[in-house]
Design a protein around this motif. Structure first.
Motif, short mmCIF file in Angstrom:
data_model
loop_
_atom_site.label_atom_id
_atom_site.label_comp_id
_atom_site.label_asym_id
_atom_site.label_seq_id
_atom_site.Cartn_x
_atom_site.Cartn_y
_atom_site.Cartn_z
N GLY A 203 -6.32 -9.30 -3.82
CA GLY A 203 -5.53 -7.98 -3.67
C GLY A 203 -5.51 -7.18 -4.76
N LEU A 204 -4.88 -7.47 -6.09
CA LEU A 204 -4.89 -6.59 -7.23
C LEU A 204 -6.45 -5.92 -7.76
N SER A 221 3.78 2.90 -18.29
CA SER A 221 3.68 1.55 -19.21
C SER A 221 3.04 0.38 -18.25
N PRO A 222 2.59 -0.59 -18.73
CA PRO A 222 2.16 -1.57 -17.75
C PRO A 222 3.14 -1.95 -16.72
N ALA A 223 4.40 -2.07 -17.06
CA ALA A 223 5.40 -2.60 -15.88
C ALA A 223 5.56 -1.37 -14.87
N GLN A 224 5.26 -0.34 -15.31
CA GLN A 224 5.34 0.94 -14.49
C GLN A 224 4.07 1.08 -13.55
N ARG A 225 3.23 0.76 -14.04
CA ARG A 225 1.69 0.82 -13.40
C ARG A 225 1.88 -0.36 -12.27
N PHE A 226 2.44 -1.43 -12.73
CA PHE A 226 2.45 -2.40 -11.82
C PHE A 226 3.51 -2.23 -10.77
N ARG A 227 4.67 -1.77 -10.94
CA ARG A 227 5.55 -1.35 -10.10
C ARG A 227 5.25 -0.24 -9.12
N LEU A 228 4.88 0.73 -9.73
CA LEU A 228 4.72 2.01 -8.88
C LEU A 228 3.26 2.08 -8.29
N ILE A 229 2.46 1.64 -8.68
CA ILE A 229 0.92 1.54 -8.05
C ILE A 229 0.42 0.27 -7.66
N VAL A 231 1.86 -2.73 -6.61
CA VAL A 231 2.82 -3.35 -5.91
C VAL A 231 2.73 -2.43 -4.31
N PRO A 232 2.72 -0.93 -4.23
CA PRO A 232 2.35 -0.52 -2.91
C PRO A 232 1.20 -0.88 -2.34
N TYR A 233 0.25 -0.79 -3.21
CA TYR A 233 -1.27 -1.26 -2.48
C TYR A 233 -1.33 -2.79 -1.92
N VAL A 234 -0.38 -3.69 -2.73
CA VAL A 234 -0.54 -5.12 -2.27
C VAL A 234 0.86 -5.57 -1.30
N ARG A 235 1.51 -4.51 -1.12
CA ARG A 235 2.98 -4.76 -0.39
C ARG A 235 2.63 -5.84 0.96
N SER A 236 1.83 -5.49 1.88
CA SER A 236 1.74 -6.28 2.74
C SER A 236 1.13 -7.66 2.61
N ILE A 237 0.43 -7.80 1.49
CA ILE A 237 0.16 -9.19 0.91
C ILE A 237 1.31 -10.12 0.40
N ILE A 238 2.02 -9.21 -0.36
CA ILE A 238 3.57 -9.89 -0.82
C ILE A 238 4.00 -10.36 0.19
#
Length: 317
Positions: A203-204, A221-229, A231-238
């Protein structure tokens, strides 16, 4: 101009070609699904119906010899829901499930992020290691881990003795219920992480690289890119992974049952799957075990409701 000339004109021919195609028959999807539905009805539907019927009967060992079962109505459900042991086992199962799901998702997502940063060789090496853990049968995995935590000859006791200088040889990891579930947690998470890691990695990799690059240039930051970009793309997978992990870990059976045989105390380490098995196969109360299984089915349906509702909403959009 004659009527034959009009009928053969380009406009008339274009009109004929623009006619909407005929709608497929409403029966066609059901005809295509019929073989699969028949297999599901035989393999899943029939056992479920029998289970539901048995849950309203006093079905004991005598019924296996052909003695008619007594119809007791909701008595099995009443006895189960008023039994403190049932609630203790259910609470223990939920607590164990929550820890397993949390660790599985956290480690799986971290491994997926790591695989995105590794070069081709190390990514392949990591994938092979994950596949080996995932492919190992649950029974074989429990036996191997049982040897690792063995009381007399276990690797863990040997290593701890060497490191600490204290004598750990003879220490039992399975007698204590807390340590028992710690060992079970290691086994279950070890085998569940590969599925989450591979699914999240797939998914990522679909997240647009230019979006991540733009966010990096904007100072994210890497954490912000993961949380804000990401995660929304792979929310259904999660969501799917969490629900599947909840269902799998809530009805875990093999790991707990085999560890109990190696050295655990069944009364203090039962989870709901093992409890149903012992109620039916060990004690012979098949009607009561069926009632507990039906309750578990409704719990699973309640857990899956959110996912099914979200899926239906997405298909309607």
């Amino acid at each position: 101009m004659s009527s034959s000339t009009l009928e053969s004109s380009p406009a008339v021919e274009l009109k004929d070609t623009l006619k909407p195609p005929k709608k497929p028959s409403a029966k066609m999807p059901w005809l295509l699904l019929a073989p699969s539905l028949l297999v599901l009805a035989i393999m899943v539907g029939y056992p479920l119906v029998n289970l539901f019927i048995m849950s309203f009967q006093k079905y004991e060992r005598a019924q296996l010899m052909g003695v008619p079962a007594e119809w007791v109505g909701f008595q099995n459900y009443t006895d189960t829901l008023t039994d403190p042991t049932f609630w203790t086992v259910l609470a223990r199962s939920f607590a164990f499930m929550v820890v397993c799901v949390f660790l599985t998702m956290a480690i799986g997502i971290l491994l997926a992020l790591l695989m995105m940063r590794l070069n081709k060789f190390f990514r392949l090496l990591t994938s092979i290691g994950l596949l080996l853990a995932w492919a190992m049968p649950a029974l074989a995995a429990v036996i191997v881990w049982g040897w690792i935590f063995d009381t007399q000859y276990g690797i863990v006791n040997n290593v701890l003795t060497t490191i600490t200088g204290d004598n750990w040889m003879g220490h039992s990891w399975l007698i204590n219920p807390l340590m028992f579930f710690l060992v079970a947690l290691v086994i279950i998470v070890w085998q569940s992480v590969p599925f989450v890691a591979f699914t999240m990695y797939a998914g990522l990799t679909q997240v647009p690289g230019e979006v991540l690059e733009a966010a990096s240039l904007d100072g994210a930051s890497p954490a912000q890119r993961f949380r804000l970009i990401m995660v929304p793309y792979v929310r259904s997978i999660i969501v799917v992974l969490i629900i599947l992990s909840i269902i799998w870990d809530l009805r875990v059976f093999t790991q707990i049952f085999v560890l109990q045989g190696i050295g655990g105390i069944a009364e203090k380490t039962n989870t709901i799957g093992v409890y149903i098995y012992q109620m039916g196969m060990a004690q012979g109360h098949y009607g009561a075990a069926s009632a507990i299984a039906v309750i578990l089915v409704f719990i699973m349906m309640g857990i899956s409701y959110y996912y099914v509702r979200q899926t239906v909403k997405e298909e309607e959009l």
